[in-house]
Design a protein around this motif. Structure first.
Motif, PDB file in Angstrom:
ATOM      1  N   PRO A  56       0.799  -1.222   0.000  1.00  0.00           N
ATOM      2  CA  PRO A  56       0.000   0.000   0.000  1.00  0.00           C
ATOM      3  C   PRO A  56       0.835   1.276   0.000  1.00  0.00           C
ATOM      4  CG  PRO A  56      -0.047  -1.042   2.159  1.00  0.00           C
ATOM      5  CD  PRO A  56       0.679  -1.960   1.240  1.00  0.00           C
ATOM      6  N   ASP A  57       2.003   1.238   0.617  1.00  0.00           N
ATOM      7  CA  ASP A  57       2.814   2.439   0.735  1.00  0.00           C
ATOM      8  C   ASP A  57       3.689   2.609  -0.511  1.00  0.00           C
ATOM      9  OD1 ASP A  57       3.887   4.668   2.358  1.00  0.00           O
ATOM     10  OD2 ASP A  57       5.739   3.482   2.224  1.00  0.00           O
ATOM     11  N   ILE A  58       3.672   3.802  -1.100  1.00  0.00           N
ATOM     12  CA  ILE A  58       4.441   4.049  -2.321  1.00  0.00           C
ATOM     13  C   ILE A  58       5.941   3.878  -2.087  1.00  0.00           C
ATOM     14  CG2 ILE A  58       4.651   6.554  -2.057  1.00  0.00           C
ATOM     15  CD1 ILE A  58       3.985   6.607  -5.156  1.00  0.00           C
ATOM     16  N   ALA A  59       6.429   4.247  -0.915  1.00  0.00           N
ATOM     17  CA  ALA A  59       7.846   4.081  -0.603  1.00  0.00           C
ATOM     18  C   ALA A  59       8.212   2.598  -0.513  1.00  0.00           C
ATOM     19  CB  ALA A  59       8.199   4.788   0.702  1.00  0.00           C
ATOM     20  N   SER A  63      10.817   0.715  -2.949  1.00  0.00           N
ATOM     21  CA  SER A  63      11.905  -0.076  -2.377  1.00  0.00           C
ATOM     22  C   SER A  63      11.870  -1.502  -2.923  1.00  0.00           C
ATOM     23  CB  SER A  63      11.786  -0.079  -0.860  1.00  0.00           C
ATOM     24  OG  SER A  63      12.783  -0.866  -0.287  1.00  0.00           O
ATOM     25  N   SER A  64      10.677  -2.072  -3.009  1.00  0.00           N
ATOM     26  CA  SER A  64      10.512  -3.421  -3.527  1.00  0.00           C
ATOM     27  C   SER A  64      10.953  -3.498  -4.997  1.00  0.00           C
ATOM     28  CB  SER A  64       9.048  -3.851  -3.396  1.00  0.00           C
ATOM     29  OG  SER A  64       8.842  -5.103  -3.998  1.00  0.00           O
ATOM     30  N   GLU A  65      10.578  -2.497  -5.784  1.00  0.00           N
ATOM     31  CA  GLU A  65      10.969  -2.476  -7.195  1.00  0.00           C
ATOM     32  C   GLU A  65      12.481  -2.353  -7.344  1.00  0.00           C
ATOM     33  OE1 GLU A  65       9.153  -3.058  -9.942  1.00  0.00           O
ATOM     34  OE2 GLU A  65       7.516  -3.499  -8.563  1.00  0.00           O
ATOM     35  N   THR A  66      13.097  -1.554  -6.494  1.00  0.00           N
ATOM     36  CA  THR A  66      14.559  -1.400  -6.524  1.00  0.00           C
ATOM     37  C   THR A  66      15.234  -2.724  -6.195  1.00  0.00           C
ATOM     38  OG1 THR A  66      14.371   0.924  -5.897  1.00  0.00           O
ATOM     39  CG2 THR A  66      16.508  -0.120  -5.541  1.00  0.00           C
ATOM     40  N   GLU A  67      14.722  -3.414  -5.194  1.00  0.00           N
ATOM     41  CA  GLU A  67      15.278  -4.713  -4.823  1.00  0.00           C
ATOM     42  C   GLU A  67      15.124  -5.719  -5.958  1.00  0.00           C
ATOM     43  OE1 GLU A  67      13.588  -5.982  -1.096  1.00  0.00           O
ATOM     44  OE2 GLU A  67      14.261  -4.161  -0.083  1.00  0.00           O
ATOM     45  N   LYS A  68      13.973  -5.707  -6.619  1.00  0.00           N
ATOM     46  CA  LYS A  68      13.749  -6.617  -7.751  1.00  0.00           C
ATOM     47  C   LYS A  68      14.717  -6.324  -8.885  1.00  0.00           C
ATOM     48  CE  LYS A  68       8.869  -7.590  -7.180  1.00  0.00           C
ATOM     49  NZ  LYS A  68       7.542  -7.442  -7.762  1.00  0.00           N
ATOM     50  N   ALA A  69      14.916  -5.049  -9.185  1.00  0.00           N
ATOM     51  CA  ALA A  69      15.839  -4.670 -10.255  1.00  0.00           C
ATOM     52  C   ALA A  69      17.258  -5.135  -9.927  1.00  0.00           C
ATOM     53  CB  ALA A  69      15.803  -3.163 -10.481  1.00  0.00           C
ATOM     54  N   LEU A  70      17.648  -4.995  -8.676  1.00  0.00           N
ATOM     55  CA  LEU A  70      18.973  -5.437  -8.250  1.00  0.00           C
ATOM     56  C   LEU A  70      19.102  -6.953  -8.376  1.00  0.00           C
ATOM     57  CD1 LEU A  70      21.708  -4.695  -7.069  1.00  0.00           C
ATOM     58  CD2 LEU A  70      20.694  -4.855  -4.800  1.00  0.00           C
ATOM     59  N   GLU A  71      18.057  -7.664  -7.956  1.00  0.00           N
ATOM     60  CA  GLU A  71      18.077  -9.125  -8.063  1.00  0.00           C
ATOM     61  C   GLU A  71      18.152  -9.556  -9.523  1.00  0.00           C
ATOM     62  OE1 GLU A  71      15.610 -11.728  -5.750  1.00  0.00           O
ATOM     63  OE2 GLU A  71      15.393 -10.228  -4.188  1.00  0.00           O
ATOM     64  N   LEU A  72      17.449  -8.874 -10.406  1.00  0.00           N
ATOM     65  CA  LEU A  72      17.485  -9.226 -11.823  1.00  0.00           C
ATOM     66  C   LEU A  72      18.855  -8.942 -12.432  1.00  0.00           C
ATOM     67  CD1 LEU A  72      13.932  -8.073 -12.928  1.00  0.00           C
ATOM     68  CD2 LEU A  72      14.781 -10.423 -12.738  1.00  0.00           C
ATOM     69  N   ARG A  73      19.484  -7.848 -12.030  1.00  0.00           N
ATOM     70  CA  ARG A  73      20.850  -7.557 -12.517  1.00  0.00           C
ATOM     71  C   ARG A  73      21.812  -8.630 -12.029  1.00  0.00           C
ATOM     72  NH1 ARG A  73      19.933  -2.056 -11.381  1.00  0.00           N
ATOM     73  NH2 ARG A  73      21.197  -2.189  -9.500  1.00  0.00           N
TER      74      ARG A  73
END
Length: 138
Positions: A56-59, A63-73
């Motif tokens: 629910p929280d945009i932050a 943060s979750s999207e940043t973590e996913k991008a890092l995991e994908l890299r």
């Protein structure tokens, strides 16, 4: 050679370069490394699939999207590393493993033990890095 002998064995500069024992040692080392990477990447996939996108929280979402991008890299780097390991295993089969692609000279067991996917001798690697630095500075 038994599994315990392979685990205890360490290649040395005092023996014939790329003898059967060294080849077996590096093959097992490469296969074990590849297996570890595959296990780790399977964990990454599980984490990505379990992640709840309905935060629910945009932050929290950011943060979750940043973590996913890092995991994908990280996963992409792992994929490239597996390709290099597979290439090293093919070179082992053809007898090219352990020899510098540039000079044809032995890379050396200490370097291979530290970096089993090395394709260049230390000297050739240093030349490449210097050349890259010169071109980057242009």
């Amino acid at each position: 050679m038994s599994a315990s002998e392979v685990e205890e064995y360490r290649p040395s500069e005092d023996e014939a370069f790329m003898n059967d024992r060294q080849k077996e040692y590096f093959k097992k080392k490469l296969l074990s490394w590849k297996q570890d990477i595959i296990k780790e990447s399977q964990g990454t996939l599980s984490n990505l699939q379990e992640e709840n996108n309905q935060l629910p929280d945009i932050a929290d979402r950011a943060s979750s999207e940043t973590e996913k991008a890092l995991e994908l890299r990280t996963r992409d780097r792992q994929r490239k590393l597996i390709a290099k390991i597979d290439s090293a295993l093919r070179r082992l089969e053809t007898g090219e493993y352990g020899y510098c692609e540039e000079t044809g000279e032995p890379i050396g067991v200490r370097r291979l033990d530290a970096r089993p996917i090395a394709t260049l001798s230390l000297e050739a690697q240093e030349r490449h890095e210097k050349a890259e630095k010169v071109h980057r500075d242009d």
